[in-house]
Design a protein around this motif. Structure first.
Motif, PDB file in Angstrom:
ATOM      1  N   GLY A  17       0.632  -1.658  -0.521  1.00 12.68           N
ATOM      2  CA  GLY A  17       0.054  -0.103  -0.342  1.00 12.68           C
ATOM      3  C   GLY A  17       1.148   1.165  -0.103  1.00 12.68           C
ATOM      4  N   SER A  18       2.044   1.293   0.244  1.00 14.10           N
ATOM      5  CA  SER A  18       2.655   2.307   0.646  1.00 14.10           C
ATOM      6  C   SER A  18       3.078   2.838  -0.380  1.00 14.10           C
ATOM      7  N   ASN A  19       3.683   1.855  -1.098  1.00  8.45           N
ATOM      8  CA  ASN A  19       4.233   1.664  -2.515  1.00  8.45           C
ATOM      9  C   ASN A  19       3.422   1.982  -2.892  1.00  8.45           C
ATOM     10  N   LEU A  20       2.840   1.627  -2.771  1.00  9.30           N
ATOM     11  CA  LEU A  20       1.601   2.396  -4.300  1.00  9.30           C
ATOM     12  C   LEU A  20       0.934   3.831  -4.001  1.00  9.30           C
ATOM     13  N   VAL A  21       0.474   3.914  -2.932  1.00  6.83           N
ATOM     14  CA  VAL A  21       0.360   5.985  -2.686  1.00  6.83           C
ATOM     15  C   VAL A  21       1.610   6.408  -3.101  1.00  6.83           C
ATOM     16  N   SER A  22       2.590   5.812  -3.028  1.00  4.16           N
ATOM     17  CA  SER A  22       3.983   6.825  -3.986  1.00  4.16           C
ATOM     18  C   SER A  22       3.968   7.066  -5.216  1.00  4.16           C
ATOM     19  N   TRP A  23       3.445   5.496  -5.326  1.00  7.43           N
ATOM     20  CA  TRP A  23       3.195   5.920  -7.462  1.00  7.43           C
ATOM     21  C   TRP A  23       1.954   7.038  -7.659  1.00  7.43           C
ATOM     22  N   LEU A  24       1.200   6.842  -6.738  1.00  7.40           N
ATOM     23  CA  LEU A  24      -0.360   7.457  -7.327  1.00  7.40           C
ATOM     24  C   LEU A  24       0.414   9.372  -7.208  1.00  7.40           C
ATOM     25  N   LEU A  25       0.897   9.148  -5.862  1.00  6.85           N
ATOM     26  CA  LEU A  25       0.988  10.298  -5.897  1.00  6.85           C
ATOM     27  C   LEU A  25       1.568  11.107  -7.159  1.00  6.85           C
ATOM     28  N   ARG A  26       2.605  10.462  -7.388  1.00  8.85           N
ATOM     29  CA  ARG A  26       3.203  11.117  -8.556  1.00  8.85           C
ATOM     30  C   ARG A  26       2.490  10.817  -9.850  1.00  8.85           C
ATOM     31  N   HIS A  27       1.028  10.452 -10.121  1.00 13.42           N
ATOM     32  CA  HIS A  27       1.031  10.409 -11.388  1.00 13.42           C
ATOM     33  C   HIS A  27       0.164  11.697 -11.617  1.00 13.42           C
ATOM     34  N   GLY A  31      -5.335  13.251  -8.333  1.00  9.50           N
ATOM     35  CA  GLY A  31      -5.449  14.074  -8.129  1.00  9.50           C
ATOM     36  C   GLY A  31      -5.458  14.165  -6.019  1.00  9.50           C
ATOM     37  N   ARG A  32      -6.231  13.270  -5.724  1.00  8.34           N
ATOM     38  CA  ARG A  32      -6.641  12.850  -4.181  1.00  8.34           C
ATOM     39  C   ARG A  32      -6.649  11.561  -3.589  1.00  8.34           C
ATOM     40  N   VAL A  33      -5.781  11.517  -2.538  1.00 10.69           N
ATOM     41  CA  VAL A  33      -4.904   9.943  -2.594  1.00 10.69           C
ATOM     42  C   VAL A  33      -5.800   9.451  -1.065  1.00 10.69           C
ATOM     43  N   THR A  34      -6.072   8.966  -0.576  1.00 10.91           N
ATOM     44  CA  THR A  34      -6.828   8.822   1.188  1.00 10.91           C
ATOM     45  C   THR A  34      -6.678   7.180   1.260  1.00 10.91           C
ATOM     46  N   VAL A  35      -6.206   6.657   2.272  1.00 10.55           N
ATOM     47  CA  VAL A  35      -5.407   5.839   3.297  1.00 10.55           C
ATOM     48  C   VAL A  35      -6.351   5.529   3.877  1.00 10.55           C
ATOM     49  N   VAL A  36      -7.444   4.334   3.748  1.00 10.04           N
ATOM     50  CA  VAL A  36      -7.349   4.066   5.377  1.00 10.04           C
ATOM     51  C   VAL A  36      -6.341   2.453   5.739  1.00 10.04           C
ATOM     52  N   ASP A  37      -6.095   3.166   7.313  1.00  8.82           N
ATOM     53  CA  ASP A  37      -5.092   1.795   7.723  1.00  8.82           C
ATOM     54  C   ASP A  37      -5.513   1.674   9.061  1.00  8.82           C
ATOM     55  N   VAL A  44       3.021   3.822   9.855  1.00  3.67           N
ATOM     56  CA  VAL A  44       2.847   5.303   8.542  1.00  3.67           C
ATOM     57  C   VAL A  44       4.375   5.865   8.768  1.00  3.67           C
ATOM     58  N   ARG A  45       5.127   4.910   9.530  1.00  5.44           N
ATOM     59  CA  ARG A  45       6.412   5.013   8.721  1.00  5.44           C
ATOM     60  C   ARG A  45       6.901   5.238   7.351  1.00  5.44           C
ATOM     61  N   LEU A  46       6.250   3.923   7.354  1.00  5.95           N
ATOM     62  CA  LEU A  46       6.160   3.582   5.876  1.00  5.95           C
ATOM     63  C   LEU A  46       5.992   4.450   4.524  1.00  5.95           C
ATOM     64  N   LEU A  47       5.143   5.114   5.029  1.00  8.58           N
ATOM     65  CA  LEU A  47       4.561   6.529   3.846  1.00  8.58           C
ATOM     66  C   LEU A  47       5.986   7.423   3.816  1.00  8.58           C
ATOM     67  N   GLY A  48       6.182   7.620   5.267  1.00 10.19           N
ATOM     68  CA  GLY A  48       7.403   8.974   5.145  1.00 10.19           C
ATOM     69  C   GLY A  48       7.405  10.258   4.695  1.00 10.19           C
ATOM     70  N   SER A  49       7.245  11.052   3.528  1.00 12.96           N
ATOM     71  CA  SER A  49       6.944  12.364   3.245  1.00 12.96           C
ATOM     72  C   SER A  49       5.524  12.228   2.712  1.00 12.96           C
ATOM     73  N   ASP A  50       5.409  11.018   2.201  1.00 13.73           N
ATOM     74  CA  ASP A  50       4.098  11.604   1.438  1.00 13.73           C
ATOM     75  C   ASP A  50       2.504  10.767   2.257  1.00 13.73           C
ATOM     76  N   LEU A  51       3.136  10.839   3.361  1.00 10.44           N
ATOM     77  CA  LEU A  51       2.060  11.552   4.837  1.00 10.44           C
ATOM     78  C   LEU A  51       1.183  11.898   4.452  1.00 10.44           C
ATOM     79  N   ALA A  52       2.460  13.341   4.503  1.00 13.91           N
ATOM     80  CA  ALA A  52       1.777  14.982   3.984  1.00 13.91           C
ATOM     81  C   ALA A  52       0.893  15.024   3.503  1.00 13.91           C
ATOM     82  N   GLU A  53       0.669  14.196   2.154  1.00  9.55           N
ATOM     83  CA  GLU A  53      -0.159  14.799   1.004  1.00  9.55           C
ATOM     84  C   GLU A  53      -1.223  13.841   1.039  1.00  9.55           C
ATOM     85  N   THR A  54      -1.364  12.816   1.932  1.00 10.42           N
ATOM     86  CA  THR A  54      -2.259  12.269   1.603  1.00 10.42           C
ATOM     87  C   THR A  54      -3.366  12.472   2.839  1.00 10.42           C
TER      88      THR A  54
END
Length: 340
Positions: A17-27, A31-37, A44-54
């Motif tokens: 999931g965290s790898n996919l979120v990175s792919w989606l945010l850069r596509h 436009g918007r990525v919502t994460v449920v976990d 959330v550590r796996l999301l790193g800096s992507d967390l702020a963009e979700t």
């Protein structure tokens, strides 16, 4: 992130999931990525800096109210939330059923209330179980050997039923031994690649259950993310399950050798008794995948392992541990011939 496709990812703080979120945010089409976990197996550590963009929603896929909020105006839902591990399901089958089968049903009901976004959901090659055919085709009968496999077969069946009954656009994907950066070790149900890397970097022997001749279709997480992202942007659907692997076949002993080559060391191997529910061989027939996603190619195993080892080394540095064992070259353990 005001325009573009709106995508909800359940299990978005996990390995895939965290790898996919990175792919989606850069596509550019997203436009918007919502994460449920609920972070029971992810972090959330796996999301790193992507967390702020979700738009991160902490909670369970068994919570209908949370899902309604997370799926509001969504164009696509990628359902990755699950309780993984065959051995875990053998010890606690009810927990696997609740998280995986009931969780999928809860997600599909929320998608139906949300006016039918595309639902891409993760199944598993474990559904083939005792099916002896190689490579494994989606036309083969599923013979699941564990509660985990049964729960993933239920995921596929529910997606097909919701397409048939409600016209919901769906895509069930059968994952085959996905590995790569962000796949964590350090827990009893860790997958073989991170578990072995963690052992090697700590100068511990790697444990092989059985004689090591069993084989797997190892799939780099980048391949998985590429296929799912394309499914969302091109709106690829199928009511029938699709193998998400490209027909490679690597024995565990060969994996020991290749991992040793990447690390530049000879891995110490300890054998243990085979585990209940494990299958002997797993290899995908990629025909349906390539029909839906032409041009999909496998990341070479050595390349994928190198990226995975680099991530684990970086994590050890961040955690204040030694980066890697002393480099030494010697002949690999024998036998180590690959299969196919």
């Amino acid at each position: 992130m005001s325009g573009g496709l709106r995508v909800t990812v359940t299990g978005g703080a996990g390995f895939i999931g965290s790898n996919l979120v990175s792919w989606l945010l850069r596509h550019p089409a997203v436009g918007r990525v919502t994460v449920v976990d609920d972070c029971s197996t992810g972090s959330v550590r796996l999301l790193g800096s992507d967390l702020a963009e979700t738009d991160f929603r902490h909670g369970s896929v068994l919570d209908p109210g949370l899902l309604d909020q997370a799926m509001a105006r969504a164009d696509a839902v990628v359902h990755l939330a699950a309780l993984p591990s065959v051995p875990r399901s053998v010890l606690d089958p009810m927990a696997s059923h609740q998280a995986n089968a009931t969780g999928t049903l809860t997600v599909l009901e929320a998608a139906r209330r949300a006016d039918g976004p595309l639902v891409v959901a993760a199944s598993s090659s474990s559904v083939y179980g005792a099916q002896p055919n190689l490579p494994k085709s989606e036309h083969d009968r599923a013979v699941p050997l564990s509660p985990y496999a049964v729960s993933k077969l239920a995921t596929e069946a529910y997606l097909g039923a919701y397409h048939s009954c409600y016209g919901l656009p769906v895509l069930p994907l059968r994952f085959f031994n996905v590995y790569g950066p962000r796949q964590q070790a350090g827990h009893p149900y860790a997958a073989v690649v991170p578990k072995w890397i963690d052992a090697a970097l700590a100068n511990r022997p790697v444990t092989v259950y059985g004689d090591g001749t069993q084989s797997r279709d190892l799939t780099c997480v980048d391949t998985v993310c590429q296929v799912i992202t394309t499914a969302i942007t091109d709106r690829v659907t199928s009511p029938w399950p699709v193998n998400l692997a490209l027909g490679t076949r690597t024995s565990l002993l060969n994996l020991v050798e290749q991992l040793g080559d990447v690390l530049g060391i000879r891995l110490q191997v300890e054998h243990a008794a085979p585990r209940p529910g494990d299958v002997a061989h797993s290899q995908a027939d990629p025909a349906r995948l390539l029909e839906l996603f032409p041009g999909t190619t496998a990341v070479p195993l050595h390349e994928g392992l190198a990226a995975t080892v680099a991530w684990h080394c970086d994590q050890r540095v961040k955690d204040g541990l030694h980066r890697a064992p002393a480099r030494r070259r010697s002949a690999p353990p024998s036998p180590t011939k690959g299969i196919g």
